[in-house]
Structure formats: C-alpha cells, structure tokens
Scaffold this active site. Structure first.
Site, PDB file in Angstrom:
ATOM      1  N   HIS B  57       0.828  -1.213   0.000  1.00  0.00           N
ATOM      2  CA  HIS B  57       0.000   0.000   0.000  1.00  0.00           C
ATOM      3  C   HIS B  57       0.858   1.257   0.000  1.00  0.00           C
ATOM      4  CE1 HIS B  57      -3.209  -2.762   0.907  1.00  0.00           C
ATOM      5  NE2 HIS B  57      -2.681  -3.103   2.065  1.00  0.00           N
ATOM      6  N   HIS B 219      -7.127  -4.595  -0.925  1.00  0.00           N
ATOM      7  CA  HIS B 219      -6.436  -5.857  -1.220  1.00  0.00           C
ATOM      8  C   HIS B 219      -7.133  -6.565  -2.374  1.00  0.00           C
ATOM      9  CE1 HIS B 219      -6.216  -5.013   3.131  1.00  0.00           C
ATOM     10  NE2 HIS B 219      -4.947  -5.224   2.937  1.00  0.00           N
TER      11      HIS B 219
END
Lengths: 333, 333
Positions: B57, B219
């Site tokens: 991320h 995700h």
C-alpha cells in the site's frame, strides 16, 4: 481502454480543470490557450522559467509550477508538443520584466515551437534564453528526436534553475547554469508494459508477457533492445551502467540519484530499484548526496522505471535543498 | 508477472533497504523484526504514533514516518498483517515516555495483533491507546474484516494526529481526537484492473476488458458490484454519493477532499476524477477547504481510485496545515 476519463478529446482540459480546483491557492490556469501559471505573478526582477511539452507525463510540467521551480508550463495534447501560441502566451503571462528562460526537452516539435515562441516574445522586447535537456543515453536519434531525448534530468533541471531564479540569478547566469546541468546529467529508462494514448485507444506498442524494452523513451519510442524480463537488480544495472559510463561519472564525485516511475509502477518496486542503483553508484566510487524516488516524469500508465544521475557540487546541492512549493515537489515552505 | 523485483520473498526487505538508502537522513529501519522509525528519537513528553499493516500500500505507512506524522510504522509481508512482535518493538523504539498511540486500520489481523502488542507494551509500563479507521462505506463486512474496512481516511488521520502529537497533545487527547476524526470521515474506492501479489504470481481476481469493480477494498476484496466501465464523471458520482450520504455530510460543512490513486492510475486521470468529485461536493453545499490528489494508499499496481471526505473545522484545518516532513508528505519544513 481502461481509463478514468470521459471523452479522449477532453482529457487535457478536464485534468487542468481538476488541477485548478485542487490547487487554486497557488496556480492559475488559462484554458485558451492552455497554460499553467503561478498565481502570485513573477516578482519584478526575477527571471520567469517556462517549460512545457506533451501531456501524459504528469506531474511534469504543470505539477512543477510554483515558488522555487517553474513560473509557467504549457501542456500539449497527450504526447503532442504544445503550440508556439501557448508558449508565447505563457511567457508573456509569466514575464516579470527580467526575461524568460525556456526549459525545453529535446523533441523536434518542442524545440521548433519554443524557438518560434522565443522569437514572438523577443519581438515584444522580452529577453528570452533556452536551455535544452537531452540526457537519455539510450539512443542517439529517435522517432521524435534529432539527437538524444530529454527525460528525467528535466525534473532536476527545473528544480535547480527554479531555485537559482528565486535567489535572483539573471538570465545569462541561468542559461549558463542550465547548460552546465545539461552537461552533468544522464538518464536511461525501461518499460515492462506499454501505455495507451486516449485518442488512439490501443497500446502504442506490444510487449510479450515475458518481455521488457530497455532504453525506452517517455512516449513508448523504441529503446536499445527488447529482452526477456530480468530481475530488478539486473534492470538497475542495465540502466545505471550506461548512464555512469556515458558522461563518464568519475570516482570521488557526488551525485543526485533519481529513480523515476513511468506511471504504473508501484513505489515498493521503485525502492527495490533504488536500492541497487545506489549500490552500483557506490561501487563506482560515487557519493549519492541527494535522492529522489517517485513517479515525476511518466508515460501515462506505463509500468517501468528510469534512472537519472546528476553530478553535483555544493552550489547545486544548495539549490536542490532550497525551498520549493509546487503541487508535486514541496519542501522547506 | 511483470514486476521490478528480484525474488518474491525478498520484496519487503529489499524495498525497506531502498527506503533506508534513500532516506537515511530521517529514517532508521530495523530489519529484525521489520519496522521504520524516525531517526530523531521521539521527543521526551511527546506521544509516539505507531501504525502499520500489510505491505503493498506504499507509501502508507513507512512513507509517513517523520516529523509531524508517524513515529514508527510496521510493514507486514504484502497484504499480510504485521506481527505483534513488530508492533511491540516499534512501540518500544518510538516511545518517548508519554505513551504510544496505535493507528489501526480495521482488518481482523491488524486489530488482533495491535491488541496483543498493546498488552505487551503495557506489561512494560508503557501507556497505550488505539484509534481505529473503518471509513470504507462500500461493504459492512468483508473478506478480512468484521465491520467496515479502514482505507483512505487513515492517511488523513495520520497527518492530523501527527500534528497534534507534535504540538504536545497527551495520549487521552489524541485518542479522543482520533475517535472524532474516525467519526467524521468516509471513503469508497473502485478498480479498473486487479493487482498481482508477488508470491502468488497471478492477479488476485479477474476483470473483463469492459468491467470495473465498484467498492473494492485495498487488497482487491470484492466491492458492491461489478459493472461495465463508466466515464470518469460517473465513477466520481458512484463513489462520492455513497460517501456523502453515509455520514451524512450536511450543506454548509467544510471538508478535506482526498482523491487517491490505487497505484497504477496516472495522475492525469486522478485530476479528472477530482474535478467531478469537487463539483459534486459543491452541489451538496460543501466547502472543499483542503485537497489531496495522488497515490498515497495503494494496492500495488492496481488501476483505480478512491475518494475520502473528512468533515473539518478550524482545529483540523490547522493540524492539516502544520509542518510535516516525511518521504511521502512534506510541507512547511
């Protein structure tokens, strides 16, 4: 074509409208013709720095307009040179009475149009000088270029000259400093995937699932060779060795090392490339005095990276560290 | 798998080595266990802010470590929660004697492990509080979550609490402020393409050439619906309307508007989305007082965007404007 756009013909205008909305505190955007200019007019006696080029390389150049960097930028259509008209209007809008320095990437259309704009500005009594970037060591001539292409060094050039202009350097001094930076920096890039120009609607070239293009240009122009995908460490070496041997950089020198993302490459991968690039620099006896890691000169959503090394001394490091306040690069203010 | 990596199992370590090399002036990285901590130790009397989560991320969270934001961050393996051990060591390293505030995104593994780490730190006499983010309005429960997922608000939370901690706010004050921010912000995201976790080697889900996933998690967890690709303006509306109606935000309020890229989306597209998102906010009678446009909480190379709106008052705006000096967010210093 998987893009967050409305109509292909509206991409540049709507992106500029978004920039205007997001950065109205510091940017003013003209829509006819397109240019981005600092909201606070260029200070009297300060040379105005103007750059520009095709869109699709964001944040370059519009994202570099602001205190300590550019005074104005002209975005062309995607991967298309801006017109002389844009460059002329931007120069006139940015001029603070001390002349205009154009920072021009070496592409035939950009060079020709900035030349014409310079003549138009000179006709109105505005002093104009131009500095070229042609730092890409991959190829000698290319699809859009006589001579080498201007790539990552342009970002560093705009930061360094912007700082010098802010400190009051005059037009002749900036031209000379720009030429010195041009002679001191080299770059090379690669791509894992192509990108799609919105109004074309399909990838500008093809790469097989196991292929990459080494030495690619920022418009997807062919590079040195198409080879099987390699590990990040090998990729870093394929880019760094030609860059370092070209100038050549010599043991004992200090550099700014810039690892750039082409647009679709995650930051986590850029740091993996940076790790090896810095190690290679150290093996050549170079001191990495400053670093920049991120996607600053891109090719739409292309996955890939480029490395730029710039030989620097205390003067350049001081200019690098000087305050900058643009949408894409900001520190010290 | 087209990635600039060496071996999948080395991705996180090597990216951290790259971060260490690029940012040695301000970050120290521990490799056993993995954590990133400010080089200048937390000032005595200042609460230490610690966050963390799966890697993939970036720049969140390691890129937000520095003056005015986080004191430490724990990167797990890609899309995998960090261990309690990492969080405990990071908390101990960052603690300046005034306690530790954990900023935790609402994923089952993160919450459980931060809880265990908090207990371990308390056993050593360190005061610990935790603030949760669960701002994603797309789904109520998800693949990795009981309750809503924590997404874009986390970036704003870390900036705002970081500024408050720097100004000397105590642990109880920060906990209360964090809970207020949690209650005042909402987000939603979408994807045009999936992403590939390095150790899996293939995309985590499939999207046809004409499809997008609205309400996706960071995700690649399923969202609300898979629909045909729409124009950017329609996408902005699909995200903004649920975000604004959920809190709900009310006419006359002031917001920070954050348009985030998922990793593989070029900045030019994010500005096109921002343009419409700001227009929708204005139509709802909201004043966009501050904006953030860029890829700050990503899903590797996923193409897509998310929007976050945070209701704010002068206190929060003052904290937003306060100096910050991290690899990914920097101004005022």
């Amino acid at each position: 074509m998987k893009k967050l756009i409305n109509a292909p013909e509206d991409v540049v205008r709507e992106a500029l409208e978004g920039m205007q909305a997001a950065h109205a505190d510091r940017l003013r955007i003209c829509f006819d013709p397109f240019y981005v200019v600092r909201k606070d007019a260029t200070a009297k006696g300060k040379v105005a720095l103007v750059s520009g080029g095709g869109s699709g390389h964001e944040p370059m150049h519009g994202g570099f307009v602001g205190y300590g960097m550019l005074d104005a930028a002209c975005p062309g259509h995607v991967f298309t040179s801006p017109t002389p008209d844009q460059m002329y209007e931007a120069g006139k809008a940015a001029n603070g009475g001390a002349g205009v320095l154009q920072i021009v990437k070496n592409y035939t259309g950009d060079v020709m149009n900035f030349d014409m704009a310079a003549d138009m500005l000179r006709d109105e009594g505005i002093a104009v000088e131009s500095v070229l970037t042609d730092d890409d060591v991959a190829v000698e001539d290319s699809l859009y270029t006589a001579g080498r292409r201007g790539v990552g060094l342009t970002v560093l050039m705009e930061k360094l000259l912007g700082a010098a202009a802010e400190k009051g350097m005059d037009l002749a001094g900036l031209k000379a400093l720009g030429d010195r930076i041009r002679a001191s920096g080299r770059s090379m890039g690669m791509a894992l995937t192509p990108c799609t120009v919105p109004h074309l609607g399909k990838p500008s070239f093809e790469l097989a699932e196991n292929e990459m293009e080494v030495g690619i240009g920022i418009h997807g122009e062919p590079g040195r060779h198409r080879v099987p995908i390699a590990k990040a460490d090998e990729v870093a070496a394929m880019l760094m060795e030609p860059v370092l041997s070209d100038l050549p950089f010599k043991a004992g020198e200090s550099i700014i090392l810039f690892v750039n993302g082409m647009g679709g490459t995650p930051l986590i991968e850029l740091y993996i490339v940076y790790r090896k690039a810095a190690e290679i620099a150290a093996k050549h006896g170079l001191t990495v005095s400053r670093s920049l890691v991120g996607s600053y000169i891109t090719s739409l959503e292309m996955a890939g990276t480029s490395v730029t090394a710039l030989r620097c001394d205390d003067t350049l490091l001081g200019l690098w560290d000087a305050p900058v306040n643009t949408p894409a690069l900001r520190w010290g203010v």
